[in-house]
Design a protein around this motif. Sequence first.
Motif, PDB file in Angstrom:
ATOM      1  N   TYR A 345     -72.538 131.746  -8.574  1.00 30.68           N
ATOM      2  CA  TYR A 345     -73.197 130.968  -7.633  1.00 30.68           C
ATOM      3  C   TYR A 345     -72.778 129.807  -7.608  1.00 30.68           C
ATOM      4  CZ  TYR A 345     -76.324 135.126  -6.872  1.00 30.68           C
ATOM      5  OH  TYR A 345     -76.618 136.405  -6.407  1.00 30.68           O
ATOM      6  N   PRO A 346     -71.554 129.089  -7.370  1.00 35.76           N
ATOM      7  CA  PRO A 346     -71.149 127.796  -7.394  1.00 35.76           C
ATOM      8  C   PRO A 346     -71.928 127.033  -6.119  1.00 35.76           C
ATOM      9  CG  PRO A 346     -69.533 128.929  -6.478  1.00 35.76           C
ATOM     10  CD  PRO A 346     -70.506 130.190  -6.975  1.00 35.76           C
ATOM     11  N   SER A 347     -72.534 125.966  -6.260  1.00 31.07           N
ATOM     12  CA  SER A 347     -73.165 125.325  -4.985  1.00 31.07           C
ATOM     13  C   SER A 347     -72.895 123.731  -4.941  1.00 31.07           C
ATOM     14  CB  SER A 347     -74.627 125.793  -4.917  1.00 31.07           C
ATOM     15  OG  SER A 347     -75.448 125.035  -6.257  1.00 31.07           O
ATOM     16  N   TYR A 348     -73.333 123.310  -3.740  1.00 29.37           N
ATOM     17  CA  TYR A 348     -73.176 121.807  -3.625  1.00 29.37           C
ATOM     18  C   TYR A 348     -74.442 121.549  -2.891  1.00 29.37           C
ATOM     19  CZ  TYR A 348     -71.957 117.107  -2.182  1.00 29.37           C
ATOM     20  OH  TYR A 348     -71.936 115.764  -1.986  1.00 29.37           O
ATOM     21  N   ARG A 349     -75.030 120.264  -3.013  1.00 32.52           N
ATOM     22  CA  ARG A 349     -75.975 119.707  -2.247  1.00 32.52           C
ATOM     23  C   ARG A 349     -75.815 118.400  -2.005  1.00 32.52           C
ATOM     24  NH1 ARG A 349     -81.280 117.689  -2.995  1.00 32.52           N
ATOM     25  NH2 ARG A 349     -82.771 118.083  -1.292  1.00 32.52           N
ATOM     26  N   PHE A 350     -76.021 117.868  -0.627  1.00 34.98           N
ATOM     27  CA  PHE A 350     -75.804 116.288  -0.286  1.00 34.98           C
ATOM     28  C   PHE A 350     -77.153 115.908   0.358  1.00 34.98           C
ATOM     29  CE2 PHE A 350     -75.120 112.894   2.579  1.00 34.98           C
ATOM     30  CZ  PHE A 350     -74.790 112.056   2.135  1.00 34.98           C
ATOM     31  N   TYR A 351     -77.591 114.749   0.098  1.00 30.38           N
ATOM     32  CA  TYR A 351     -78.822 114.368   0.537  1.00 30.38           C
ATOM     33  C   TYR A 351     -78.856 112.868   0.689  1.00 30.38           C
ATOM     34  CZ  TYR A 351     -83.965 113.180   1.081  1.00 30.38           C
ATOM     35  OH  TYR A 351     -85.166 112.594   1.366  1.00 30.38           O
ATOM     36  N   ASN A 352     -79.248 112.239   1.814  1.00 31.07           N
ATOM     37  CA  ASN A 352     -79.565 110.715   1.914  1.00 31.07           C
ATOM     38  C   ASN A 352     -80.682 110.408   2.638  1.00 31.07           C
ATOM     39  OD1 ASN A 352     -78.683 111.092   4.373  1.00 31.07           O
ATOM     40  ND2 ASN A 352     -76.979 109.630   4.599  1.00 31.07           N
ATOM     41  N   GLN A 353     -81.505 109.404   2.332  1.00 29.80           N
ATOM     42  CA  GLN A 353     -82.440 109.042   3.080  1.00 29.80           C
ATOM     43  C   GLN A 353     -82.537 107.368   3.321  1.00 29.80           C
ATOM     44  OE1 GLN A 353     -85.714 110.308   0.670  1.00 29.80           O
ATOM     45  NE2 GLN A 353     -86.431 108.041   0.090  1.00 29.80           N
ATOM     46  N   THR A 354     -83.364 106.803   4.380  1.00 28.63           N
ATOM     47  CA  THR A 354     -83.648 105.638   4.717  1.00 28.63           C
ATOM     48  C   THR A 354     -84.871 105.177   3.766  1.00 28.63           C
ATOM     49  OG1 THR A 354     -84.985 106.056   6.452  1.00 28.63           O
ATOM     50  CG2 THR A 354     -82.689 105.535   6.895  1.00 28.63           C
ATOM     51  N   ALA A 383     -77.721 111.061  -2.709  1.00 36.35           N
ATOM     52  CA  ALA A 383     -77.817 111.875  -3.830  1.00 36.35           C
ATOM     53  C   ALA A 383     -76.855 113.207  -3.686  1.00 36.35           C
ATOM     54  CB  ALA A 383     -79.300 112.366  -4.059  1.00 36.35           C
ATOM     55  N   ASN A 384     -76.235 113.648  -4.847  1.00 34.94           N
ATOM     56  CA  ASN A 384     -75.453 114.527  -4.852  1.00 34.94           C
ATOM     57  C   ASN A 384     -75.820 115.317  -5.788  1.00 34.94           C
ATOM     58  OD1 ASN A 384     -72.751 113.927  -3.055  1.00 34.94           O
ATOM     59  ND2 ASN A 384     -73.396 112.053  -4.495  1.00 34.94           N
ATOM     60  N   GLN A 385     -75.736 116.895  -5.739  1.00 37.25           N
ATOM     61  CA  GLN A 385     -76.314 118.048  -6.667  1.00 37.25           C
ATOM     62  C   GLN A 385     -75.127 119.028  -6.874  1.00 37.25           C
ATOM     63  OE1 GLN A 385     -80.575 119.473  -7.156  1.00 37.25           O
ATOM     64  NE2 GLN A 385     -79.441 121.214  -6.195  1.00 37.25           N
ATOM     65  N   LEU A 386     -74.901 119.375  -7.918  1.00 35.83           N
ATOM     66  CA  LEU A 386     -73.826 120.340  -8.249  1.00 35.83           C
ATOM     67  C   LEU A 386     -74.594 121.424  -8.897  1.00 35.83           C
ATOM     68  CD1 LEU A 386     -70.649 118.549  -9.253  1.00 35.83           C
ATOM     69  CD2 LEU A 386     -70.811 119.712  -7.054  1.00 35.83           C
ATOM     70  N   GLY A 387     -74.428 122.754  -8.571  1.00 35.74           N
ATOM     71  CA  GLY A 387     -74.952 123.774  -9.565  1.00 35.74           C
ATOM     72  C   GLY A 387     -74.081 124.945  -9.817  1.00 35.74           C
ATOM     73  N   PHE A 388     -74.191 125.663 -10.652  1.00 38.60           N
ATOM     74  CA  PHE A 388     -73.503 126.750 -10.964  1.00 38.60           C
ATOM     75  C   PHE A 388     -74.362 127.912 -11.594  1.00 38.60           C
ATOM     76  CE2 PHE A 388     -71.016 129.621 -13.681  1.00 38.60           C
ATOM     77  CZ  PHE A 388     -70.130 130.075 -12.719  1.00 38.60           C
ATOM     78  N   GLY A 389     -74.467 129.140 -11.005  1.00 37.19           N
ATOM     79  CA  GLY A 389     -75.368 130.234 -11.598  1.00 37.19           C
ATOM     80  C   GLY A 389     -74.790 131.639 -12.005  1.00 37.19           C
ATOM     81  N   VAL A 390     -75.235 132.463 -12.630  1.00 39.43           N
ATOM     82  CA  VAL A 390     -74.619 133.833 -12.753  1.00 39.43           C
ATOM     83  C   VAL A 390     -75.753 134.642 -12.875  1.00 39.43           C
ATOM     84  CG1 VAL A 390     -74.706 133.213 -15.206  1.00 39.43           C
ATOM     85  CG2 VAL A 390     -73.305 135.346 -14.097  1.00 39.43           C
TER      86      VAL A 390
END
Length: 436
Positions: A345-354, A383-390
Amino acid sequence: MTIIKNYITIFLGLMSFITFAQENKDDTSYKKRVLEATEVDFLTSYYSQNGDNAAVSGGIGTEKLTDATGTFVVAIPLNEDDVLTIDAGVSAYTSASSSNINPFDGGQRADPFVASSGASSSDVWVNLTGNYSHSSDDRNNIVSGKISVSSEYDYFSLGFGGSYSRLFNEKNTELSLSANVYLDSWNTIYPFELRAFGNNGIGFFRPTEITGNVNYNPSFTEFDKTNRNSYSLGLGFSQILHKNLQGSLALDFVKQQGLLSTPFQRVYFNDVADSFIEDFQLADDIERLPKSRFKMAMGGRLNWFVNELITVRTFYRYYFDDWGISSHTASIEVPVKITDRFTLYPSYRFYNQTAADYFATYETHLSTEEFYTSDYDLSEYQANQLGFGVSYTDIFTKMHIWEFGLKSIDLKFYKYDRDTTFSSSIITAGFKFVMD
């Protein structure tokens, strides 16, 4: 408490009526059970973070924190149609920033970038949630209700809610509605140096040790009310667009009223001279925010089953509130099935806020302002988030612990970074057992 009891009584009465109305007593044909056997999930995680913008010390200082959690989720089939789910969890943390609620109770020199070893350096959070769901005979109507309670050293929460889902178009389309209420109360704990200046204070505790502005005399008043109520409403729509494509949309509303400030988060004013004891700056005031907040979020998911080995899961959400914050969240996860039992389970998440209208950095606020905070969770950031799962899945549950067969194991790791100094990481593990 009488009002709470009345809410619960009315809610349970409505649930019983809806459940009774949906039963079809004339249908004596075979029905597949909603849940074939009792399932037990054990979930655990270890979280750590660091940064240099602690809200407890007014936007400066260490944000180092570690947290370990353990949760049991037990789903019990009551009959063919009804399932009772019990969720019980415990979370224990140690926090360098919250330890500085009282930076003077440790054995070292007080400093916002050094954790105090006092009583506020650690805490335990406990939660218990019960959820009951009923499915109609044709499985096209699902009604559920829940009650939850959680507590930690300065906070108590009671919640209850319910949801209704309707499937039609040969179960290719689903509409859902959910509503929740949380009744929370604070045991207000203020920064140590301000307590003597509160409603019943008699003066500062160590006046001879003050440096800088030795005439430290903050204009501090305690909160008159310590409760917070939250009301949420969620709408959902899910549609199978193609045999390999599924999409969903969600719309959520949240209204909060009451004490929305965190009582132990300091603020330092630009127009007030600085006072210190040792290397720790004494608070000018605590965070003060409006007593109401309205939030709205809308988003969607699109899942594409490329083939029997690869799936692409995408998500987007837009959020805004009446405090001036708006944000965008986008994520992608690509599960890759490498064998019959193992999936990556590779993943990537992007977030930004004012930033919130009431946020300003350390020593930027003025004492003449009505609302103020230096909590960087309310600042502008990306913000950036990288993830990996099995995951390991065994539908035949060959491995056993007592009468329970091990159905799956999930391990995941996420690394999160903001464009401030804040970063965190979390590792999670989940084990699903099924009673034979």
